[in-house]
Enzyme design. Structure first.
Site, mmCIF file in Angstrom:
data_model
loop_
_atom_site.group_PDB
_atom_site.id
_atom_site.type_symbol
_atom_site.label_atom_id
_atom_site.label_comp_id
_atom_site.label_asym_id
_atom_site.label_seq_id
_atom_site.Cartn_x
_atom_site.Cartn_y
_atom_site.Cartn_z
ATOM 1 N N SER A 18 0.835 -1.214 0.000
ATOM 2 C CA SER A 18 0.000 0.000 0.000
ATOM 3 C C SER A 18 0.867 1.262 0.000
ATOM 4 O O SER A 18 0.472 2.284 -0.570
ATOM 5 C CB SER A 18 -0.989 0.002 1.164
ATOM 6 O OG SER A 18 -0.330 0.210 2.381
ATOM 7 N N ASN A 19 2.029 1.204 0.614
ATOM 8 C CA ASN A 19 2.918 2.375 0.564
ATOM 9 C C ASN A 19 3.488 2.565 -0.843
ATOM 10 O O ASN A 19 3.631 3.703 -1.307
ATOM 11 C CB ASN A 19 4.037 2.248 1.612
ATOM 12 C CG ASN A 19 3.544 2.640 2.994
ATOM 13 O OD1 ASN A 19 3.327 3.813 3.275
ATOM 14 N ND2 ASN A 19 3.334 1.642 3.854
ATOM 15 N N HIS A 113 7.977 3.381 9.146
ATOM 16 C CA HIS A 113 7.762 2.491 10.287
ATOM 17 C C HIS A 113 6.527 2.964 11.062
ATOM 18 O O HIS A 113 6.378 4.159 11.313
ATOM 19 C CB HIS A 113 8.999 2.507 11.198
ATOM 20 C CG HIS A 113 8.881 1.588 12.363
ATOM 21 N ND1 HIS A 113 9.086 0.222 12.247
ATOM 22 C CD2 HIS A 113 8.550 1.816 13.655
ATOM 23 C CE1 HIS A 113 8.889 -0.346 13.432
ATOM 24 N NE2 HIS A 113 8.562 0.598 14.306
HETATM 25 C C1 GRF Z 1 3.690 -0.700 6.903
HETATM 26 O O1 GRF Z 1 2.953 -0.648 8.102
HETATM 27 C C2 GRF Z 1 5.081 -0.176 7.117
HETATM 28 O O2 GRF Z 1 5.137 0.845 8.049
HETATM 29 C C3 GRF Z 1 5.800 -1.382 7.652
HETATM 30 O O3 GRF Z 1 5.272 -2.460 6.924
HETATM 31 C C4 GRF Z 1 3.947 -2.137 6.490
HETATM 32 C C5 GRF Z 1 3.935 -2.290 5.003
HETATM 33 O O4 GRF Z 1 2.657 -2.083 4.462
HETATM 34 N N1 GRF Z 1 7.230 -1.215 7.531
HETATM 35 P P1 GRF Z 1 2.459 -2.026 2.885
HETATM 36 O O5 GRF Z 1 3.088 -3.307 2.328
HETATM 37 O O6 GRF Z 1 3.144 -0.800 2.370
HETATM 38 O O7 GRF Z 1 0.984 -1.991 2.679
#
Ligand code: GRF
Length: 207
Positions: A18-19, A113
């Site tokens: 999602s990021n 994070h």
């Molecule tokens: C997020 O909560 C990020 O902070 C952590 O892992 C998760 C990844 O989520 N490091 P996504 O794969 O980006 O949805």
């Protein structure tokens, strides 16, 4: 957008992505000038890979399982170096990077994070915050160094913890904050507004 440099971004993922999607969307709607040129995953089945291919971004899978860590690390380092990114974003990448990798790309790797570091580093940061009974948590974008979630902090966003929260409700609210904070951090970096010195960052004047 004046005074901004288009950064070539490599995104490292292991899961949902999602990021990664937030970066792709920000690129599409002009919130950032930089563009993701390559996605690297250590998991063949990471849903993030579909997001990348839907956006026509090339993907490289370097499986981390069934091989020794040093072999995986050197394959990853070589593959990322071949791509020559200006910025490497760890977006849910679930492997600790080798010190070789970190020194090769010193000052060019950032991580997102889900806590207000230095509180609750490592795995299950949301669960850790709930277990500690804190009333406020958040997310952090930081440069990556040799430690676990210890590098210089670029941006943080706070989020209240409600009495009714469980891990999934809090994680869902935090995720929205993560996406916004990550895009703001990339924007600051592409505008060269983040000054790193003495293991801390500050924003260049004029912000
Ligand atoms: C997020 O909560 C990020 O902070 C952590 O892992 C998760 C990844 O989520 N490091 P996504 O794969 O980006 O949805």
């Amino acid at each position: 957008m004046p005074d901004s440099k288009k950064l070539k971004i490599a995104v490292l993922v292991s899961g949902r992505g999602s990021n990664l999607q937030a970066i792709i969307d920000a690129q599409k709607n002009g919130q950032i000038d930089s563009h993701v040129t390559m996605v690297f995953s250590n998991k063949e089945k990471a849903p993030a890979l579909k997001r990348a291919s839907d956006a026509k971004i090339p993907c490289t899978v370097i499986p981390s399982s069934e091989k020794e860590n040093h072999v995986f690390q050197s394959e990853l380092l070589q593959a990322v170096a071949d791509e020559g990114p200006d910025l490497i974003v760890l977006a849910g990448f679930m492997r600790i990077l080798s010190s070789d990798f970190i020194s090769t790309f010193q000052g060019r790797i950032i991580n997102i994070h889900p806590s207000l570091l230095p509180a609750f580093p490592g795995l299950h940061a949301v669960r850790q915050a709930l277990a500690a009974g804190v009333k406020l948590t958040g997310c952090t974008v930081h440069f990556v160094d040799d430690g676990c979630d210890t590098g210089p902090i670029i941006l943080q966003t706070a989020e209240n913890i409600l009495d009714t929260d469980d891990e999934s409700s809090l994680a869902a609210r935090l995720l929205q904050k993560e996406h916004q904070t990550l895009i703001k951090a990339i924007r600051l970096l592409e505008q060269n507004k983040v000054v790193l010195s003495d293991n801390k960052t500050r924003l260049r004047e004029g912000l």
